[in-house]
Design a protein around this motif. Structure first.
Motif, PDB file in Angstrom:
ATOM      1  N   THR A 245       0.665  -1.107  -0.004  1.00  0.00           N
ATOM      2  CA  THR A 245      -0.029   0.159  -0.132  1.00  0.00           C
ATOM      3  C   THR A 245       0.838   1.304   0.218  1.00  0.00           C
ATOM      4  OG1 THR A 245      -1.732  -1.167   1.090  1.00  0.00           O
ATOM      5  CG2 THR A 245      -1.806   1.204   1.249  1.00  0.00           C
ATOM      6  N   ALA A 246       1.765   1.218   0.804  1.00  0.00           N
ATOM      7  CA  ALA A 246       2.868   2.364   0.986  1.00  0.00           C
ATOM      8  C   ALA A 246       3.537   2.732  -0.257  1.00  0.00           C
ATOM      9  CB  ALA A 246       3.747   2.388   2.090  1.00  0.00           C
ATOM     10  N   ALA A 268       6.154  12.587   2.208  1.00  0.00           N
ATOM     11  CA  ALA A 268       5.258  11.461   2.866  1.00  0.00           C
ATOM     12  C   ALA A 268       6.026  11.332   4.315  1.00  0.00           C
ATOM     13  CB  ALA A 268       5.212  10.357   1.902  1.00  0.00           C
ATOM     14  N   GLY A 269       7.268  11.216   4.286  1.00  0.00           N
ATOM     15  CA  GLY A 269       8.165  11.056   5.722  1.00  0.00           C
ATOM     16  C   GLY A 269       7.652  11.860   6.421  1.00  0.00           C
ATOM     17  N   SER A 270       7.912  13.050   6.111  1.00  0.00           N
ATOM     18  CA  SER A 270       7.784  14.421   7.264  1.00  0.00           C
ATOM     19  C   SER A 270       6.245  14.579   7.453  1.00  0.00           C
ATOM     20  CB  SER A 270       7.988  15.496   6.567  1.00  0.00           C
ATOM     21  OG  SER A 270       8.006  16.003   5.354  1.00  0.00           O
ATOM     22  N   SER A 271       5.237  14.457   6.692  1.00  0.00           N
ATOM     23  CA  SER A 271       4.080  14.981   6.633  1.00  0.00           C
ATOM     24  C   SER A 271       2.992  13.727   6.814  1.00  0.00           C
ATOM     25  CB  SER A 271       3.538  15.767   5.658  1.00  0.00           C
ATOM     26  OG  SER A 271       4.396  16.664   5.445  1.00  0.00           O
ATOM     27  N   GLY A 272       3.578  12.456   6.729  1.00  0.00           N
ATOM     28  CA  GLY A 272       2.522  11.312   6.654  1.00  0.00           C
ATOM     29  C   GLY A 272       1.905  11.006   5.155  1.00  0.00           C
ATOM     30  N   HIS A 330       7.949   1.207   6.431  1.00  0.00           N
ATOM     31  CA  HIS A 330       8.665   0.962   7.454  1.00  0.00           C
ATOM     32  C   HIS A 330       9.920   1.936   7.369  1.00  0.00           C
ATOM     33  CE1 HIS A 330       6.472  -2.794   7.599  1.00  0.00           C
ATOM     34  NE2 HIS A 330       6.489  -2.490   9.007  1.00  0.00           N
ATOM     35  N   MET A 331       9.890   2.647   6.372  1.00  0.00           N
ATOM     36  CA  MET A 331      11.030   3.529   5.981  1.00  0.00           C
ATOM     37  C   MET A 331      11.112   4.947   6.615  1.00  0.00           C
ATOM     38  SD  MET A 331      12.129   3.359   1.849  1.00  0.00           S
ATOM     39  CE  MET A 331      12.444   1.764   1.261  1.00  0.00           C
ATOM     40  N   ASP A 332      12.130   5.460   7.226  1.00  0.00           N
ATOM     41  CA  ASP A 332      12.175   6.771   7.668  1.00  0.00           C
ATOM     42  C   ASP A 332      12.128   7.886   6.452  1.00  0.00           C
ATOM     43  OD1 ASP A 332      14.783   6.726   6.774  1.00  0.00           O
ATOM     44  OD2 ASP A 332      15.692   6.673   8.824  1.00  0.00           O
TER      45      ASP A 332
END
Length: 451
Positions: A245-246, A268-272, A330-332
């Protein structure tokens, strides 16, 4: 239809298709850039070329690789070998751009019952060459022609021939399409639409015009199924719902808008993930509205088929190839920012974009007569044109300067020409030619062949 009127109409459609095909091929060529055009990619310079030199034309055309047949790539490599070997990369790039252009022209013709307004149908047909992430790995190389054939398949299978000439032509086109991409079998149910009669078709003979394409598609699909029983070298992936999905949000939804996948990942990583989930939800709403408002079952079925194909081919790629797997959920932020486009996302993004274009055609009323006025109708039309504007903006915004996997790789032609002096000293040796992402040994007999 009056014969005197149908001939000019068919001639006009043929000329329009030719122009669309040439324009699409030129677009693909320009978007590749000089480095990519002059560099072989993947199996084009490796496995396909190796087998062509080892087994010849007759020994490779229907030879399975990685679990399915690759007719068009094999033919393109044959052409590259037949021409001067120093121009091999340029020949393959040009041939692939022409084939993709021909596929775009075919969609322009085949989709006219579903998207009758030619400007919107032109946008639909152009999706394979204007998609932001298309140049990254898919355009201009034989190894990835199968993705374009997959995009063409639903329109080809569902098409209702109006004459026996068009019936035979569609059947002929179906041969390289199905014998190049195994996943075209996903669209086999659409053959029912080819048999579905028009309102003016009363005779059984009229409906039998779908027989040639049906026989050819089923025969070629059977050949692909048999090829699928051969051993597959690549390891199968492991589908994890959260990562799939991600990855879809990042690579497919993001890739339908921009080629800067790393920038999308950073946001996406910083804001969701909501920054990508919201556009996808809007896209789903547009498609569902299009299905509800569609004027015929044909439009509904093809709109649903293209929309559903997007997540299906994405998940199929993750299941079939371990190299396609990722742990995106699961990535930062740093990991997501380092992500690039993926060839496995290209077809899924193309189907998503195509579904939006077809839905927009319905919403603006291009697929049916205008209904009664009112706020709802104005909102529907306005929404349709907004969707068109977004698709066009995405195409224009990523048209120039799109990165490719072949950027910075030494020119194939330059390396071959430089190797000739070495080969003249020892014609029995081999020389190393670099290409993306590997290198290969060329026999000096081949390097010196065209002197």
């Amino acid at each position: 239809m009056n014969a005197s009127r149908s001939i000019p109409r068919r001639l006009g459609l043929a000329v329009a298709a030719l122009l669309v095909g040439l324009a699409a091929a030129a677009t693909a060529w320009v978007r590749l850039g000089a480095d990519a055009r002059q560099t072989a990619w993947g199996e084009d310079g490796g496995f396909f070329l190796t087998e062509r030199l080892q087994y010849g034309v007759d020994g490779t055309l229907l030879r399975p690789y990685a679990g399915y047949l690759h007719l068009l790539p094999r033919l393109v490599v044959d052409l590259g070998v037949a021409r001067p070997i120093d121009q091999y990369a340029l020949t393959v790039s040009a041939a692939c751009c022409l084939i993709v252009g021909a596929a775009c022209a075919a969609v322009f013709v085949l989709a006219r019952e579903v998207v009758p307004a030619w400007p919107l149908r032109l946008l639909l047909a152009a999706v394979p060459v204007v998609l932001p992430i298309a140049p990254w790995e898919v355009l201009g190389n034989a190894a990835n022609l199968h993705w374009t054939m997959l995009f063409l398949a639903p329109w080809l299978f569902a098409f209702r021939p109006r004459s026996w000439w068009s019936a035979v032509l569609v059947a002929v086109v179906a041969v390289p399409v199905v014998l190049t991409e195994l996943q075209t079998v996903l669209f086999l149910p659409l053959l029912v639409l080819a048999w579905w009669p028009r309102g003016d078709e009363r005779r059984l003979l009229d409906r039998l015009r779908a027989l040639p394409q049906t026989v050819v598609v089923l025969a070629c699909s059977t050949a692909q199924a048999v090829a699928a029983t051969t051993p597959r070298d690549s390891d199968r992936g492991h589908l994890v719902a959260a990562d799939a999905t991600a990855g879809y949000l990042l690579k497919v939804v993001g890739g339908a808008w921009t080629d800067a996948i790393g920038a999308v990942g950073r946001v996406a990583g910083s804001s969701g993930w909501v920054v990508l989930a919201v556009p996808l939800a809007v896209a789903v709403l547009v498609v569902v509205t299009g299905i509800v408002c569609a004027p015929t079952w044909r439009v509904r079925v093809l709109l649903a088929a293209t929309a559903l194909a997007s997540p299906v081919v994405w998940c199929a790629a993750l299941v079939a190839n371990r190299s396609a797997d990722g742990v995106w959920a699961h990535m930062d932020t740093a990991g997501l920012a380092a992500e690039t486009a993926s060839r496995y996302a290209t077809s899924a993004a193309a189907f998503l974009t195509a579904a939006l274009v077809v839905a927009a055609s319905v919403l603006v009323g291009a697929s049916r007569p205008a209904r009664s006025g009112g706020t709802a109708r104005l909102f529907r039309i306005g929404s349709g044109w907004v969707v068109v504007a977004v698709v066009v903006a995405a195409a224009v915004g990523s048209f120039a300067g799109s990165p490719t996997t072949r950027d910075g790789t030494p020119s194939w032609q330059g390396q071959v020409l430089a190797a000739r002096s070495t080969c003249e000293e020892d014609p029995g040796r081999t020389v190393t030619i670099r290409f993306a992402p590997w290198d290969r040994e060329l026999p000096c007999s081949l390097v010196l062949r065209d002197r």
